[in-house]
Design a protein around this motif. Structure first.
Motif, PDB file in Angstrom:
ATOM      1  N   SER A   9       0.853  -1.185   0.000  1.00  0.00           N
ATOM      2  CA  SER A   9       0.000   0.000   0.000  1.00  0.00           C
ATOM      3  C   SER A   9       0.888   1.234   0.000  1.00  0.00           C
ATOM      4  O   SER A   9       2.076   1.161   0.345  1.00  0.00           O
ATOM      5  CB  SER A   9      -0.936   0.030   1.216  1.00  0.00           C
ATOM      6  N   LYS A  10       0.293   2.358  -0.375  1.00  0.00           N
ATOM      7  CA  LYS A  10       1.057   3.597  -0.442  1.00  0.00           C
ATOM      8  C   LYS A  10       0.187   4.735   0.077  1.00  0.00           C
ATOM      9  O   LYS A  10      -0.948   4.920  -0.372  1.00  0.00           O
ATOM     10  CB  LYS A  10       1.485   3.857  -1.886  1.00  0.00           C
ATOM     11  N   ARG A  11       0.732   5.457   1.061  1.00  0.00           N
ATOM     12  CA  ARG A  11       0.028   6.624   1.598  1.00  0.00           C
ATOM     13  C   ARG A  11       0.321   7.814   0.687  1.00  0.00           C
ATOM     14  O   ARG A  11       1.476   8.210   0.520  1.00  0.00           O
ATOM     15  CB  ARG A  11       0.467   6.906   3.026  1.00  0.00           C
ATOM     16  N   THR A  39     -10.114   9.084   2.536  1.00  0.00           N
ATOM     17  CA  THR A  39      -8.975   9.931   2.899  1.00  0.00           C
ATOM     18  C   THR A  39      -9.220  10.609   4.238  1.00  0.00           C
ATOM     19  O   THR A  39     -10.367  10.742   4.692  1.00  0.00           O
ATOM     20  CB  THR A  39      -8.733  11.001   1.823  1.00  0.00           C
ATOM     21  N   ASP A  40      -8.129  11.046   4.862  1.00  0.00           N
ATOM     22  CA  ASP A  40      -8.233  11.728   6.162  1.00  0.00           C
ATOM     23  C   ASP A  40      -8.541  13.208   5.947  1.00  0.00           C
ATOM     24  O   ASP A  40      -8.779  13.667   4.830  1.00  0.00           O
ATOM     25  CB  ASP A  40      -6.962  11.511   6.984  1.00  0.00           C
ATOM     26  N   ASP A  61      -4.421   5.778   2.483  1.00  0.00           N
ATOM     27  CA  ASP A  61      -3.572   4.591   2.366  1.00  0.00           C
ATOM     28  C   ASP A  61      -4.178   3.697   1.288  1.00  0.00           C
ATOM     29  O   ASP A  61      -5.160   2.992   1.545  1.00  0.00           O
ATOM     30  CB  ASP A  61      -3.487   3.861   3.705  1.00  0.00           C
ATOM     31  N   PHE A 115      -5.092  12.768   2.668  1.00  0.00           N
ATOM     32  CA  PHE A 115      -4.200  11.634   2.433  1.00  0.00           C
ATOM     33  C   PHE A 115      -4.967  10.326   2.624  1.00  0.00           C
ATOM     34  O   PHE A 115      -5.875  10.232   3.456  1.00  0.00           O
ATOM     35  CB  PHE A 115      -3.013  11.656   3.400  1.00  0.00           C
ATOM     36  N   GLU A 168      -1.177  11.699  -1.231  1.00  0.00           N
ATOM     37  CA  GLU A 168      -1.995  12.901  -1.145  1.00  0.00           C
ATOM     38  C   GLU A 168      -2.960  12.987  -2.326  1.00  0.00           C
ATOM     39  O   GLU A 168      -2.587  12.711  -3.469  1.00  0.00           O
ATOM     40  CB  GLU A 168      -1.098  14.140  -1.138  1.00  0.00           C
TER      41      GLU A 168
END
Length: 492
Positions: free
Chosen positions: A442-444, A467-468, A474, A472, A446
């Protein structure tokens, strides 16, 4: 020529169906290709080859015969007649697509008559020193074009228009020598392989001869006037002096009174060789990114042992994206060809995402990857093989849609792991791309969209990712796979 987010389609492979069907097939498909998202079509050599109706066009015999004259056993070329060729071009243009013609300037094959001339033998493996004294030999170097006569051009090729050949009638079994003709030498500013890689095959044009350059310019202008094409794919330029192209292309472009795109094949994985050729040719043409192709080839074989975060290192698209045409495969690299370097099927989705879903470079899709292909031929071991290439049309079509609408925002690269990499375009049309060549990852990344739900439009991952508050997320990816994440409320 506007190439922003454009995509080129190579509309043939080495084993494309013969019998004169290709031009008619293309004319029928032009609208479909436009709707898919292609912006330019690269067509195979359209002129008569030494093999007549069976020749792929790279064994060029007569540049003025586009399937119009009874020569080499046929009127039509492998792909059809001149009339059908021009109708196909008109069909492509009617859809607003560009047409690039494949041209071979390096050599001629299938001469009509033989001549006697003094020549000096050289070894194919070492073109620096002769292997014997100069002597008189009989060579096939005179091209009179009896089937065409003087139509369009009365120019006839003779031995003094060439600098070398690979066959002398006196030595029919000699497969190791190149014969440099009297008063000639290998052209300079070519690949340095074998000491000098000017000579490739057939009757090698002497670009130092003014008559040769003038005839190529006359032909180029005639070809533009006859076909109305928008650019060229130029074959085998590692064997053609780089100084030739600035003048030739300038004359052709001036005659056309419009911008003409030109991309050349310099088949070498060494980025420095490509950069040198671009500079020596005064940046008049682009090159195919062969170093990137070999990265794909290596990555497919090495699987998780290949450092995916270095995939662009030492490539043309990394170091000179304005002159890079990126590709995954082509007719030379496909199985059973002399330059065979097959990218493994499992890696092709990753490779196509790396050229289609980034702004850098001018990507080229291979028709055998798009439609699939099945063919038989003999390998270098003398055995016959059946080759089956799967179709990636559905995935490529998806990427073309994403390319046309989702590469607008600011790009963020996350090339920070040897087996899982990604990048994102933030904004209302956000896109998050994740690639894995090993285990699940996985990749966090933007997105610019806080508290927004994303889905993988490939269907490889079935999760929904939110997203948060900073935008962003994950974004996961299955092993040896890709995931392409878009807003769940804005699907394609």
């Amino acid at each position: 020529m506007q190439r922003t987010r454009g995509v080129l389609l190579q509309y043939f492979h080495w084993y494309s169906e013969g019998g004169g069907v290709l031009w008619n097939k293309l004319a029928k498909q032009a609208e479909t290709l436009k709707k898919a998202g292609f912006t330019a079509i690269w067509l195979p050599p359209a002129y008569k080859g030494a093999g007549g109706g069976h020749d792929t066009g790279y064994g060029v015999y007569d540049l003025y015969d586009l399937g119009e004259f009874d020569q080499k056993g046929s009127t039509a070329t492998k792909y059809g007649t001149k009339t059908e060729y021009l109708k196909a071009i008109d069909a492509i243009h009617s859809q607003g697509l560009y047409v690039y013609a494949d041209i071979v300037l390096n050599h001629r094959m299938g001469a009509d008559e033989k001549e006697q001339v003094l020549a000096t033998p050289y070894s194919r493996e070492n073109r620096s020193e002769p292997t014997g004294p100069q002597e008189q030999v009989t060579v096939y170097t005179r091209f009179t074009f009896p089937g065409r006569g003087a139509t369009y051009s009365d120019f006839q090729w003779m031995w003094h228009h060439f600098d070398a050949v690979d066959h002398a009638e006196e030595y029919p079994d000699d497969k190791k020598s190149i014969y440099v003709l009297e008063g000639k030498q290998f052209d300079d500013y070519v690949s340095s392989e074998f000491g000098n890689y000017d000579y490739l095959m057939g009757c090698d044009l002497d670009f130092g001869a003014e008559e040769v350059r003038e005839e190529l310019t006359r032909w180029g202008k005639w070809y533009l006037d006859t076909t109305g094409i928008d650019g060229f794919r130029i074959d085998a330029v590692k064997h053609i002096p780089s100084w030739f192209f600035p003048g030739w292309l300038s004359s052709i472009r001036s005659h056309a009174k419009r911008e003409l795109f030109a991309v050349a094949e310099f088949w070498d994985p060494d980025i420095n060789q490509l950069k040198t050729y671009i500079e020596q040719s005064e940046r008049a043409l682009s090159l195919f990114d062969v170093p990137l192709h070999f990265k794909f080839y290596q990555a497919g074989m090495e699987r998780k042992n290949f450092p995916l975060d270095s995939i662009f290192s030492g490539t043309l698209v990394e170091q000179d994206p304005e002159h890079a045409v990126t590709f995954v495969a082509n007719h030379d690299s496909q199985a059973l060809q002399a330059l065979e370097s097959v990218v493994e099927s499992w890696f092709k989705p990753l490779a196509y995402s790396l050229i289609l879903l980034r702004k850098e470079g001018y990507p080229c899709v291979f028709i055998a990857d798009y439609e699939g292909a099945t063919y038989e031929d003999y390998g270098s071991d003398g055995e016959k093989y059946l080759i089956e290439m799967p179709s990636f049309r559905e995935l490529i079509d998806l990427m073309l849609k994403l390319r046309s609408s989702r590469l607008e925002g600011e790009k963020h690269d996350y090339f920070d792991h040897p087996n899982t990499i990604g990048w994102s375009f933030s904004g209302e049309k956000a896109l998050a791309v994740v690639l894995c060549n090993g285990e699940d990852g996985s990749k966090r990344m933007e997105t610019g969209l806080p508290a927004t739900e994303f889905v993988d439009c490939t269907g490889n991952s079935t999760e929904r990712i939110k997203t948060d508050e900073e935008g962003f997320g994950d974004f996961p990816c299955k092993g040896e796979s890709i995931s392409l994440w878009v807003r769940s409320d804005d699907p394609l």
